[in-house]
Design an enzyme around this catalytic site. Structure first.
Site, PDB file in Angstrom:
ATOM      1  N   CYS A   1      49.612  38.829  37.675  1.00  0.00           N
ATOM      2  CA  CYS A   1      50.983  38.775  38.207  1.00  0.00           C
ATOM      3  C   CYS A   1      51.069  38.767  39.736  1.00  0.00           C
ATOM      4  O   CYS A   1      50.239  39.315  40.421  1.00  0.00           O
ATOM      5  CB  CYS A   1      51.821  39.947  37.706  1.00  0.00           C
TER       6      CYS A   1
ATOM      7  N   ARG B   1      48.156  33.871  40.648  1.00  0.00           N
ATOM      8  CA  ARG B   1      47.997  35.207  40.089  1.00  0.00           C
ATOM      9  C   ARG B   1      48.568  35.333  38.678  1.00  0.00           C
ATOM     10  O   ARG B   1      48.298  36.318  37.974  1.00  0.00           O
ATOM     11  CB  ARG B   1      48.673  36.243  40.990  1.00  0.00           C
TER      12      ARG B   1
ATOM     13  N   TRP C   1      51.576  37.134  34.430  1.00  0.00           N
ATOM     14  CA  TRP C   1      50.452  36.933  33.505  1.00  0.00           C
ATOM     15  C   TRP C   1      50.650  37.973  32.413  1.00  0.00           C
ATOM     16  O   TRP C   1      50.554  39.165  32.648  1.00  0.00           O
ATOM     17  CB  TRP C   1      49.122  37.124  34.225  1.00  0.00           C
TER      18      TRP C   1
ATOM     19  N   ASN D   1      53.580  44.666  38.621  1.00  0.00           N
ATOM     20  CA  ASN D   1      52.243  44.130  38.346  1.00  0.00           C
ATOM     21  C   ASN D   1      51.404  45.295  37.854  1.00  0.00           C
ATOM     22  O   ASN D   1      51.336  46.328  38.506  1.00  0.00           O
ATOM     23  CB  ASN D   1      51.660  43.529  39.635  1.00  0.00           C
ATOM     24  N   GLY D   2      50.743  45.153  36.709  1.00  0.00           N
ATOM     25  CA  GLY D   2      49.891  46.212  36.193  1.00  0.00           C
ATOM     26  C   GLY D   2      50.231  46.566  34.762  1.00  0.00           C
ATOM     27  O   GLY D   2      50.950  45.831  34.076  1.00  0.00           O
TER      28      GLY D   2
ATOM     29  N   GLU E   1      26.944  29.984  35.253  1.00  0.00           N
ATOM     30  CA  GLU E   1      28.136  29.706  36.054  1.00  0.00           C
ATOM     31  C   GLU E   1      28.669  28.308  35.774  1.00  0.00           C
ATOM     32  O   GLU E   1      29.884  28.096  35.691  1.00  0.00           O
ATOM     33  CB  GLU E   1      27.805  29.870  37.542  1.00  0.00           C
TER      34      GLU E   1
ATOM     35  N   LYS F   1      32.458  27.505  34.390  1.00  0.00           N
ATOM     36  CA  LYS F   1      33.414  26.625  35.077  1.00  0.00           C
ATOM     37  C   LYS F   1      33.996  25.607  34.104  1.00  0.00           C
ATOM     38  O   LYS F   1      35.198  25.347  34.110  1.00  0.00           O
ATOM     39  CB  LYS F   1      32.729  25.876  36.238  1.00  0.00           C
TER      40      LYS F   1
ATOM     41  N   HIS G   1      14.765  29.406  20.786  1.00  0.00           N
ATOM     42  CA  HIS G   1      14.990  30.623  20.009  1.00  0.00           C
ATOM     43  C   HIS G   1      16.405  30.673  19.436  1.00  0.00           C
ATOM     44  O   HIS G   1      16.977  31.750  19.275  1.00  0.00           O
ATOM     45  CB  HIS G   1      14.710  31.859  20.858  1.00  0.00           C
TER      46      HIS G   1
ATOM     47  N   LYS H   1      43.861  34.754  38.805  1.00  0.00           N
ATOM     48  CA  LYS H   1      42.854  34.836  39.854  1.00  0.00           C
ATOM     49  C   LYS H   1      42.370  36.254  40.082  1.00  0.00           C
ATOM     50  O   LYS H   1      41.187  36.514  40.168  1.00  0.00           O
ATOM     51  CB  LYS H   1      43.446  34.264  41.156  1.00  0.00           C
TER      52      LYS H   1
END
Length: 615
Positions: free
Chosen positions: A2, A27, A75, A101-102, A488, A492, A511, A610
């Site tokens: 958020c 965000r 979010w 936010n939270g 990584e 992505k 394996h 983010k």
């Protein structure tokens, strides 16, 4: 998660708040809303969807005049993304309005108590519970809003950054913070509130960053009052000058922030070792390391805690620290670290890595490590962030603002800082000779130019992306220093194209994952000449014999892999420990182009945010 924005002053609030939300949309972007005070009352509009959807709806629904406003881009945590669950939220009386936010962890118990007292709830959110708790305290105690906020926050468990105002006292906004970032911009008879400084950078360079468990009462024509929420003690706030500039947070002609940030990596890496890497003197200067050298040299081990892409950078550092400085390293998911009762002692050094410096899980891991007596060193990008303040010492990456949700330049600059640290410690311990040390410095200085050269593969990578954009699975393989790069690269692709991808050590393929390989499976293999080259070539032959499609990331001039692979992307030659800074570039480009070709929202992939400020 958020983003929150607020304004109180002599300007029209709406243009500032809506533009601020657009800048903070990285965000959170599943819903958005704005509340304005126009002199007669609160005008509120909110909607599921993007800030652009809000803008279109809001300008039809309400008047946009008024010099006080708050806005939110969400979010979702409590409650699905819809119009009702979007912020801002009214209290039952309609007098108070809040953005948050939270996560309020004990919201359900608070909600049940408020329901007993006659409160009704329209949304599924913890935020509506909080605003009604504040109203209940204010009404029952017959106190001002600021004091009501303070008392209410002493009853909640969780994390928050909030901004709340009362329509009956529209000359003030009350804000508070615990675990989620909150900045206050200070102008000339005007104040700005935001999750970070980007919404107000063109208006003021002066900002206060609230510490955890602090609140502020912001009034026009008066100085900001900052208090400790628990003790009620007044705080003398530190006003700092922002280093951010407007150009850094604009796209600069690129179609997406992600592509801009991929191409910014040569300069970002250069900025990261500027003033730290002194070739002529054969010296590395990192104040946070120098001032605490005894701690590092006496350490039994280094524990790296991080999440996501930062965790991958930590994995690269494990190879680098152990190879160069001969210090044992363990790399931990911060999200698991605090929950498994880890063995930590005073002789451990904990390195916490985070792009935003606000990652909730990493902050929790830091607090645990410090409580056990470990020395904690932070590596983050955002000056004044929570991790920068909570750690004993640290180093900034100087990557500049990273707006794209899928991290790119943060990864390479984190590796750059960690490499500088490993080299400095290796020299101090005597595990590397002076000639080897100088050679590493010279090679590291060439990396920005070599990254520029690696970026020249962009058009060819785009051709490969067009061939494989409809694949449903990808496999990424690497060994040694480049195994974390494989992880990584897979992350992505997953993040922005929603194609399933997995990264593996190349030797582990047989394996289990080898069962997946057929003529439909693209396999990206990092096969640079330094390291376990012959072994990786053998792994490629195993893939080839099973008809897998091979995309090889190779050292410039390679011939062996070219004979086996369907496609070959070249990167410049470098020392083995520095190759991750180069091999990651084509993987970033590949993910970007596939996502664009699939019509995905590259900068704002679904379900992601983010700055992960909730656990």
């Amino acid at each position: 998660m958020c983003g929150i924005v607020g304004y109180i002053g002599h300007r029209e609030a709406y243009p500032i708040v809506i533009k601020g939300l657009q800048r903070l949309e990285y965000r959170g972007y599943d819903s958005a809303g704005i509340a304005l005070y126009d002199g007669t009352g609160i005008k509120l509009s909110k909607t599921k969807g993007k800030v652009s959807d809000l803008k279109e709806r809001l300008e039809k629904e309400i008047t946009t005049n008024g010099s006080l406003g708050i806005g939110h881009t969400r979010w979702a945590t409590h409650g699905i993304p819809n119009d009702i669950n979007s912020h801002p939220h009214y209290s039952n009386s309609g007098d108070l309005v809040i953005i948050h936010n939270g996560i309020i962890e004990n919201y359900d118990a608070l909600k049940q108590e408020l329901i007993k007292r006659g409160y009704k709830f329209k949304s599924e959110t913890d935020t509506e519970v909080l605003v009604n708790l504040i109203e209940d305290v204010k009404k029952n105690e017959n106190i001002k809003l600021g004091k009501a906020v303070q008392i209410a926050l002493n009853q909640v468990v969780g994390a928050y950054a909030i901004a709340v105002f009362d329509k009956n006292k529209p000359n003030e906004i009350v804000v508070a913070k615990l675990g989620s970032p909150l900045a206050i911009g200070i102008g000339d008879d005007e104040f700005f509130i935001a999750s970070d400084a980007s919404p107000f950078i063109e208006f003021t360079k002066n900002a206060i960053y609230l510490e955890d468990e602090e609140m502020a009462i912001i009034r026009r024509g008066k100085e900001i009052k900052v208090r400790k929420i628990k003790s009620d003690a007044l705080v003398d706030p530190y006003v700092q000058e922002l280093q951010l500039n407007l150009e850094q947070i604009e796209k600069g002609g690129y179609n997406h922030f992600m592509l801009k940030e991929i191409y910014e990596q040569p300069d970002a890496i250069l900025d990261t070792f500027r003033g730290r890497l002194l070739i002529n003197d054969a010296v590395i200067k990192l104040a946070g390391v120098e001032d605490n050298m005894k701690k590092f040299l006496a350490a039994d081990r280094i524990i790296v805690v991080a999440c996501g892409t930062s965790w991958h950078a930590g994995l690269v550092s494990e190879y680098i620290f152990e190879d160069l400085a001969r210090i044992p390293v363990e790399v931990e998911y911060a999200s698991e670290f605090r929950y498994r009762n880890p063995v930590i002692t005073e002789k451990d050094v904990v390195i916490a890595i985070s792009q935003s410096g606000e990652t909730a899980d990493t902050l929790a891991a830091i607090k645990l490590a410090k409580s056990r007596g470990a020395f904690v060193f932070g590596v983050c990008n955002v000056v004044g962030s929570s991790i920068a303040r909570e750690t004993d010492a640290g180093a900034y990456t100087h990557a500049g603002p990273e707006i794209g949700v899928a991290s790119t330049k943060a990864f390479t600059t984190q590796i750059t800082v960690l490499t500088l640290m490993a080299l400095r410690l290796a020299r101090a311990k005597g595990t590397i000779s002076s000639s080897e040390f100088r050679h590493h410095l010279i090679e590291l200085e060439t990396i920005p130019d070599k990254v520029k050269e690696a970026l020249e593969s962009d058009s060819y990578v785009q051709t490969i992306a067009n061939i494989y954009k409809d694949a449903t699975n990808f496999l990424y393989l690497g060994r040694g220093f480049n195994f974390p790069v494989a992880l990584e690269g897979a992350l992505k692709l997953k993040e922005i194209s929603y194609i399933h991808a997995e990264g593996y050590p190349a030797a582990e393929m047989k394996h289990g994952p080898i069962a997946l390989i057929d003529e439909q499976m693209p396999v990206v293999v990092i096969a640079t000449k330094k390291g376990h080259y012959e072994k990786v070539v053998s792994n490629i032959q195993e893939i080839k014999s099973r008809k897998g499609k091979i995309i090889g990331i190779v050292t410039k001039g390679d011939k062996n892999v070219r004979e086996l692979a369907d496609h070959v992307i070249e990167v410049p030659e470098s020392l083995e420990c520095l190759t991750p800074l180069l091999t990651t570039i084509p993987l970033q480009l590949l993910s970007y182009h596939i996502a664009v070709m699939l019509g995905k929202n590259v900068d704002q992939p679904r379900n992601l945010a983010k700055s992960v400020t909730v656990e």
